[in-house]
Design a protein around this motif. Structure first.
Motif, PDB file in Angstrom:
ATOM      1  N   ASP A  56       0.837  -0.987   0.323  1.00 43.93           N
ATOM      2  CA  ASP A  56       0.136  -0.090  -0.535  1.00 43.93           C
ATOM      3  C   ASP A  56       0.814   1.771  -0.276  1.00 43.93           C
ATOM      4  OD1 ASP A  56      -2.154   1.635   0.120  1.00 43.93           O
ATOM      5  OD2 ASP A  56      -1.743   1.923   2.317  1.00 43.93           O
ATOM      6  N   TYR A  57       2.186   1.267   0.761  1.00 42.74           N
ATOM      7  CA  TYR A  57       2.494   2.385   1.156  1.00 42.74           C
ATOM      8  C   TYR A  57       3.364   2.386  -0.730  1.00 42.74           C
ATOM      9  CZ  TYR A  57       3.082   2.276   6.330  1.00 42.74           C
ATOM     10  OH  TYR A  57       3.395   2.048   7.183  1.00 42.74           O
ATOM     11  N   TRP A  58       3.934   1.544  -1.052  1.00 50.86           N
ATOM     12  CA  TRP A  58       4.528   1.748  -2.124  1.00 50.86           C
ATOM     13  C   TRP A  58       3.101   1.939  -3.817  1.00 50.86           C
ATOM     14  CZ3 TRP A  58       9.546   2.858  -3.201  1.00 50.86           C
ATOM     15  CH2 TRP A  58       9.823   3.228  -2.505  1.00 50.86           C
ATOM     16  N   THR A  59       2.494   1.178  -3.679  1.00 46.48           N
ATOM     17  CA  THR A  59       1.998   1.544  -4.468  1.00 46.48           C
ATOM     18  C   THR A  59       1.259   3.299  -4.551  1.00 46.48           C
ATOM     19  OG1 THR A  59       0.771  -0.768  -4.376  1.00 46.48           O
ATOM     20  CG2 THR A  59      -0.971   1.398  -5.732  1.00 46.48           C
ATOM     21  N   GLN A  60       1.133   3.582  -3.371  1.00 46.63           N
ATOM     22  CA  GLN A  60       0.760   5.393  -3.330  1.00 46.63           C
ATOM     23  C   GLN A  60       1.920   6.354  -3.317  1.00 46.63           C
ATOM     24  OE1 GLN A  60      -0.824   6.280   1.054  1.00 46.63           O
ATOM     25  NE2 GLN A  60      -1.744   4.266   0.603  1.00 46.63           N
ATOM     26  N   ILE A  61       2.798   5.654  -3.073  1.00 46.30           N
ATOM     27  CA  ILE A  61       4.763   6.536  -4.041  1.00 46.30           C
ATOM     28  C   ILE A  61       5.351   6.333  -4.985  1.00 46.30           C
ATOM     29  CG2 ILE A  61       7.151   5.827  -3.892  1.00 46.30           C
ATOM     30  CD1 ILE A  61       6.657   5.437  -0.514  1.00 46.30           C
ATOM     31  N   ALA A  62       4.408   5.500  -5.983  1.00 49.25           N
ATOM     32  CA  ALA A  62       4.902   4.883  -7.122  1.00 49.25           C
ATOM     33  C   ALA A  62       4.318   6.068  -7.982  1.00 49.25           C
ATOM     34  CB  ALA A  62       4.450   3.561  -7.572  1.00 49.25           C
ATOM     35  N   ALA A  64       1.858   9.006  -6.708  1.00 48.98           N
ATOM     36  CA  ALA A  64       2.328  10.304  -6.945  1.00 48.98           C
ATOM     37  C   ALA A  64       3.859  10.623  -7.503  1.00 48.98           C
ATOM     38  CB  ALA A  64       2.312  10.280  -5.088  1.00 48.98           C
ATOM     39  N   THR A  65       4.831   9.979  -7.516  1.00 49.02           N
ATOM     40  CA  THR A  65       6.106  10.162  -7.914  1.00 49.02           C
ATOM     41  C   THR A  65       6.616   9.422  -9.283  1.00 49.02           C
ATOM     42  OG1 THR A  65       7.401   8.005  -7.023  1.00 49.02           O
ATOM     43  CG2 THR A  65       7.442   9.951  -5.852  1.00 49.02           C
ATOM     44  N   ASN A  66       5.065   8.976 -10.336  1.00 51.76           N
ATOM     45  CA  ASN A  66       5.218   8.099 -11.771  1.00 51.76           C
ATOM     46  C   ASN A  66       6.565   6.969 -11.300  1.00 51.76           C
ATOM     47  OD1 ASN A  66       4.270   7.997 -13.829  1.00 51.76           O
ATOM     48  ND2 ASN A  66       5.644   9.710 -14.667  1.00 51.76           N
ATOM     49  N   THR A  67       6.546   6.581 -10.566  1.00 51.64           N
ATOM     50  CA  THR A  67       7.988   5.309 -10.133  1.00 51.64           C
ATOM     51  C   THR A  67       7.359   3.850 -10.593  1.00 51.64           C
ATOM     52  OG1 THR A  67       7.840   5.693  -8.257  1.00 51.64           O
ATOM     53  CG2 THR A  67       9.643   7.072  -9.149  1.00 51.64           C
ATOM     54  N   PRO A  68       8.059   2.738 -10.335  1.00 43.87           N
ATOM     55  CA  PRO A  68       7.285   2.216 -10.485  1.00 43.87           C
ATOM     56  C   PRO A  68       7.001   1.534  -9.518  1.00 43.87           C
ATOM     57  CG  PRO A  68       9.467   1.726 -11.793  1.00 43.87           C
ATOM     58  CD  PRO A  68       9.115   3.011 -10.990  1.00 43.87           C
ATOM     59  N   ALA A  69       5.957   0.299  -9.548  1.00 42.95           N
ATOM     60  CA  ALA A  69       5.119  -0.095  -8.259  1.00 42.95           C
ATOM     61  C   ALA A  69       5.498  -1.744  -7.920  1.00 42.95           C
ATOM     62  CB  ALA A  69       3.463  -0.620  -8.409  1.00 42.95           C
ATOM     63  N   PRO A  70       5.032  -2.451  -6.898  1.00 41.76           N
ATOM     64  CA  PRO A  70       6.003  -3.348  -6.647  1.00 41.76           C
ATOM     65  C   PRO A  70       5.123  -4.212  -7.208  1.00 41.76           C
ATOM     66  CG  PRO A  70       4.394  -2.364  -4.983  1.00 41.76           C
ATOM     67  CD  PRO A  70       4.467  -1.660  -5.612  1.00 41.76           C
ATOM     68  N   ASP A  71       6.010  -5.881  -7.866  1.00 45.73           N
ATOM     69  CA  ASP A  71       5.065  -6.482  -8.836  1.00 45.73           C
ATOM     70  C   ASP A  71       3.978  -7.225  -6.993  1.00 45.73           C
ATOM     71  OD1 ASP A  71       4.278  -8.829  -9.813  1.00 45.73           O
ATOM     72  OD2 ASP A  71       6.353  -9.508  -9.578  1.00 45.73           O
ATOM     73  N   ASP A  72       2.951  -7.302  -7.622  1.00 45.99           N
ATOM     74  CA  ASP A  72       1.730  -8.098  -7.078  1.00 45.99           C
ATOM     75  C   ASP A  72       2.043  -9.638  -6.378  1.00 45.99           C
ATOM     76  OD1 ASP A  72       0.436  -5.513  -7.193  1.00 45.99           O
ATOM     77  OD2 ASP A  72      -1.622  -6.149  -8.569  1.00 45.99           O
ATOM     78  N   ALA A  73       3.003 -10.082  -7.206  1.00 45.46           N
ATOM     79  CA  ALA A  73       3.148 -11.001  -6.791  1.00 45.46           C
ATOM     80  C   ALA A  73       4.093 -11.134  -5.795  1.00 45.46           C
ATOM     81  CB  ALA A  73       3.015 -12.252  -8.329  1.00 45.46           C
ATOM     82  N   ALA A  74       4.510 -10.374  -5.517  1.00 48.10           N
ATOM     83  CA  ALA A  74       5.802 -10.898  -4.547  1.00 48.10           C
ATOM     84  C   ALA A  74       5.351 -10.695  -3.153  1.00 48.10           C
ATOM     85  CB  ALA A  74       6.493  -8.849  -4.830  1.00 48.10           C
ATOM     86  N   GLY A  75       5.889 -11.314  -2.455  1.00 55.22           N
ATOM     87  CA  GLY A  75       5.442 -11.726  -1.186  1.00 55.22           C
ATOM     88  C   GLY A  75       6.973 -10.663   0.082  1.00 55.22           C
ATOM     89  N   LEU A  76       6.561 -10.943   1.002  1.00 54.23           N
ATOM     90  CA  LEU A  76       6.981 -10.446   1.780  1.00 54.23           C
ATOM     91  C   LEU A  76       8.988 -10.467   1.771  1.00 54.23           C
ATOM     92  CD1 LEU A  76       7.230  -8.375   4.418  1.00 54.23           C
ATOM     93  CD2 LEU A  76       7.189  -9.999   5.800  1.00 54.23           C
ATOM     94  N   THR A  77       9.170 -11.608   1.431  1.00 55.44           N
ATOM     95  CA  THR A  77      10.885 -11.463   1.137  1.00 55.44           C
ATOM     96  C   THR A  77      10.873 -10.883  -0.080  1.00 55.44           C
ATOM     97  OG1 THR A  77      10.992 -13.367   2.155  1.00 55.44           O
ATOM     98  CG2 THR A  77      12.685 -13.082   1.454  1.00 55.44           C
ATOM     99  N   ARG A  78      10.228 -11.104  -1.027  1.00 57.26           N
ATOM    100  CA  ARG A  78      11.136 -10.175  -2.170  1.00 57.26           C
ATOM    101  C   ARG A  78      10.664  -7.882  -2.574  1.00 57.26           C
ATOM    102  NH1 ARG A  78       8.040 -12.939  -6.719  1.00 57.26           N
ATOM    103  NH2 ARG A  78       8.304 -11.033  -7.779  1.00 57.26           N
ATOM    104  N   LEU A  79       9.864  -7.969  -1.524  1.00 55.85           N
ATOM    105  CA  LEU A  79       9.271  -6.686  -1.657  1.00 55.85           C
ATOM    106  C   LEU A  79       9.964  -5.827  -0.990  1.00 55.85           C
ATOM    107  CD1 LEU A  79       6.681  -4.705  -2.269  1.00 55.85           C
ATOM    108  CD2 LEU A  79       5.214  -5.836   0.055  1.00 55.85           C
ATOM    109  N   GLN A  96      10.217  14.619  -2.102  1.00 60.02           N
ATOM    110  CA  GLN A  96       9.663  15.291  -0.950  1.00 60.02           C
ATOM    111  C   GLN A  96       8.055  16.290  -1.479  1.00 60.02           C
ATOM    112  OE1 GLN A  96      10.278  17.533   1.960  1.00 60.02           O
ATOM    113  NE2 GLN A  96      12.133  15.867   1.820  1.00 60.02           N
ATOM    114  N   THR A  97       7.876  15.213  -2.172  1.00 63.72           N
ATOM    115  CA  THR A  97       6.351  14.909  -2.807  1.00 63.72           C
ATOM    116  C   THR A  97       5.252  14.792  -1.647  1.00 63.72           C
ATOM    117  OG1 THR A  97       7.567  14.092  -5.233  1.00 63.72           O
ATOM    118  CG2 THR A  97       4.822  13.869  -4.680  1.00 63.72           C
TER     119      THR A  97
END
Length: 136
Positions: A56-62, A64-79, A96-97
């Motif tokens: 969730d944090y990274w989806t929001q960051i992505a 807001a910053t137009n950067t890649p979001a994490p892979d939806d299939a990534a588990g905790l270790t990969r994330l 600062q965005t």
């Protein structure tokens, strides 16, 4: 929450997350390594919660910053590994965005510090559940 005027570099934030995720002591990895045998049922919930929260944090960051979001299939270790690299790649402008998280306006830097605190909080809970006192 600390002042938004206080800034950390992308490298410093990545190091903070890397330590919260992977340090030999007081990290998620270290807490999980303490588990011997069948884990307490709450550990499964905590790791699922950490995975969902980080995503969730990274989806929001992505967004807001137009950067890649994490892979939806990534588990905790990969994330956890992915977010360290993703943090290092953020620019000073991206850090600062502003975005809205839980109805609060925060900078990306503030969200990343929240992420690190949240991670360590739950690592402590996992560690406490790793070896419950067994009564004979």
């Amino acid at each position: 929450m600390t002042s938004s005027a206080e800034s950390f570099s992308a490298n410093a934030l990545a190091t903070l997350l890397d330590e919260a995720n992977h340090a030999p002591w007081e990290s998620v990895r270290a807490a999980l390594a303490l588990i011997d045998g069948q884990p307490h049922p709450r550990v499964g919930w905590l790791t699922s919660h950490l995975t969902a929260t980080k995503r969730d944090y990274w989806t929001q960051i992505a967004a807001a910053t137009n950067t890649p979001a994490p892979d939806d299939a990534a588990g905790l270790t990969r994330l956890m590994a992915w977010e360290v690299d993703a943090t290092r790649a953020l620019t000073a402008v991206a850090l600062q965005t502003r975005l809205t998280h839980s109805d609060e306006s925060m900078t990306v830097s503030e969200v990343l510090r929240l992420n690190a605190r949240h991670t360590v909080w739950h690592a402590g809970q996992i560690a406490a559940l790793a070896n419950p006192t067994r009564l004979a």
